[in-house]
Design a protein around this motif. Structure first.
Motif, mmCIF file in Angstrom:
data_model
loop_
_atom_site.group_PDB
_atom_site.id
_atom_site.type_symbol
_atom_site.label_atom_id
_atom_site.label_comp_id
_atom_site.label_asym_id
_atom_site.label_seq_id
_atom_site.Cartn_x
_atom_site.Cartn_y
_atom_site.Cartn_z
ATOM 1 N N ASN A 63 -8.863 13.405 47.153
ATOM 2 C CA ASN A 63 -8.762 13.341 45.690
ATOM 3 C C ASN A 63 -8.262 11.951 45.311
ATOM 4 N N GLN A 64 -8.221 11.674 43.998
ATOM 5 C CA GLN A 64 -7.845 10.343 43.530
ATOM 6 C C GLN A 64 -6.395 10.022 43.838
ATOM 7 N N PHE A 65 -5.501 10.989 43.701
ATOM 8 C CA PHE A 65 -4.091 10.747 43.999
ATOM 9 C C PHE A 65 -3.921 10.256 45.432
ATOM 10 N N CYS A 66 -4.562 10.945 46.366
ATOM 11 C CA CYS A 66 -4.447 10.553 47.771
ATOM 12 C C CYS A 66 -5.037 9.165 48.000
ATOM 13 N N ILE B 145 -14.145 9.584 47.862
ATOM 14 C CA ILE B 145 -13.440 10.823 47.532
ATOM 15 C C ILE B 145 -14.391 11.994 47.713
ATOM 16 N N PRO C 59 -13.783 16.309 48.149
ATOM 17 C CA PRO C 59 -12.822 17.403 48.289
ATOM 18 C C PRO C 59 -13.219 18.373 49.397
ATOM 19 N N TYR D 164 3.759 16.167 48.931
ATOM 20 C CA TYR D 164 2.426 15.786 48.490
ATOM 21 C C TYR D 164 1.398 16.557 49.322
ATOM 22 N N PHE E 120 -5.179 18.435 50.028
ATOM 23 C CA PHE E 120 -6.036 19.290 49.202
ATOM 24 C C PHE E 120 -5.910 20.706 49.751
ATOM 25 N N GLY F 72 2.050 15.282 42.866
ATOM 26 C CA GLY F 72 0.962 14.729 43.655
ATOM 27 C C GLY F 72 -0.406 15.214 43.215
ATOM 28 N N SER F 73 -1.237 15.552 44.195
ATOM 29 C CA SER F 73 -2.611 15.946 43.892
ATOM 30 C C SER F 73 -2.694 17.270 43.149
ATOM 31 N N GLU G 248 -3.202 16.862 39.670
ATOM 32 C CA GLU G 248 -4.562 16.398 39.381
ATOM 33 C C GLU G 248 -5.570 17.540 39.455
ATOM 34 N N LEU G 249 -5.378 18.441 40.406
ATOM 35 C CA LEU G 249 -6.371 19.476 40.685
ATOM 36 C C LEU G 249 -6.225 20.704 39.807
#
Length: 379
Positions: free
Chosen positions: A172-175, A191, A193, A283, A286, A306-307, A310-311
């Motif tokens: 993902n973008q955060f990672c 990226i 998933p 963190y 996914f 973290g992600s 975002e998710l």
């Protein structure tokens, strides 16, 4: 496909199996090179430390497999400790492009999840990881933490991570942002998933209660989950999994503690739950359970960290709570229980998110595109 399997089976092992099966189902030939951490017990600690840095066995076996199978690309998952970064050099020497999935933050943090003493720690991000040795971050051992830190430092100095990997996959973008901050080349990080196969349309009627699925360990936030349950007269959350907090989970959840269950049973309970709880204090890369929840039309109550922030779209595909805050988690669970129609609406949005982003068909197309980019880059 190359993977160093874990002693305690986890999400990465499932992802490897799923991706191998996915590629084969779409007509691709896949050879799987697998080493298992059970083998660690068969050799000395000095031998394990040496293999962590450079595995002559991996080098020999991978070169032989490449000569025999002649792959278009080599896709690597976990390398610690027995595969080692020598796998990249072996493929590189024979002109095979390398794709590396970054399931966790091991290349930046010997402990892999940026967590120390129950709190997020980024002391080693973008730096030599000597602090991880000082704090015994890997398995509580100075020696083992030192072995991982030496491996990371040596291969950074050799340019392994910069020059021997054609493409990286962040989940993902955060990672991706964390890996770039740690020094990996942004232009080579794609990226993609995780995915699950769940073609059946979910049923939303008759759902009730919440579900926690995962290791009963500190980083997964089980202590926060149990503290929240103590604050509620009727928490209504079932717990599936095992680990260090098993006795406490039994005491708090009673009959709601289900222990380990087969995947089929987990998915059946997921499909009938009103929500899934992801209370992690670290963190996450996914969480596979998040995709399973979305696929089954189940909204997710997750840490705003973290992600996960975002998710999970707060108020659309689930609810977010302040990480580590048992009172806030309890409040979100009680809100979910008292607003069943709103949770059904979020579950329907979660299923739409799954269909748009996390199906096998979408994932296979993205994976092949990444392979082609790696092949083009390698010339």
């Amino acid at each position: 496909m190359v993977h160093n399997a874990y002693q305690q089976r986890g999400g990465e092992d499932s992802v490897v199996e799923s991706e191998v099966a996915l590629l084969r189902e779409h007509g691709h030939e896949v050879a799987l090179h697998l080493r298992h951490n059970d083998d660690v017990n068969k050799v000395s600690r000095l031998n394990v430390a040496a293999q962590t840095l450079w595995s002559t066995q991996t080098t020999r076996e991978i070169k032989a497999l490449i000569e025999k199978f002649r792959p278009d690309v080599m896709h690597v998952h976990n390398t610690l400790p027995l595969v080692s970064p020598s796998v990249y050099w072996a493929a590189n020497s024979l002109g095979v492009p390398v794709v590396q999935t970054l399931h966790n933050f091991r290349l930046m943090c010997p402990q892999a999840i940026f967590l120390r003493e129950g709190k997020v720690c980024e002391d080693c991000l973008g730096k030599l990881p000597w602090r991880a040795v000082q704090h015994r971050c890997y398995r509580g051992s100075v020696v083992q933490s030192g072995a991982v830190a030496v491996m990371l430092s040596a291969h950074r100095a050799l340019g392994t991570f910069q020059n021997k990997v054609s493409r990286y996959i962040a989940l993902n973008q955060f990672c991706k942002d964390k890996f770039v901050a740690g020094g990996l080349p942004a232009e080579r990080i794609s990226i993609k998933p995780n995915f699950v196969s769940w073609p059946a349309q979910p049923e939303w009627g008759g759902r009730s209660g919440g579900l926690f699925v995962g290791r009963l360990s500190e980083e997964k936030g089980i202590a926060v989950m149990l503290a929240a349950m103590r604050l509620m007269p009727a928490p209504g959350v079932e717990i599936i999994g095992g680990g260090a907090f098993e006795a406490e989970a039994k005491a708090v959840a009673g009959a709601g503690y289900l222990g380990f269950l087969p995947l089929q049973d987990i998915m059946a309970r997921m499909a009938s739950a009103a929500f899934l709880v992801l209370p992690s204090v670290c963190y996450e890369g996914f969480p596979r359970t998040l995709v399973e929840a979305y696929a089954s039309g189940t909204p997710v109550i997750a840490s705003r960290l973290g992600s996960m922030a975002e998710l999970v779209a707060d108020g659309r595909t689930g609810l977010l709570f302040n990480p580590g805050d048992a009172e806030d988690l309890a409040a979100k669970i009680e809100w979910a229980q008292s607003h069943p129609q709103e949770m059904i609406r979020m579950g329907q949005a979660a299923r739409q998110e799954y269909e748009a982003r996390y199906t096998p068909e979408r994932n296979c197309a993205e994976l092949i595109e990444i392979y082609r980019a790696a092949m083009a880059q390698s010339g």
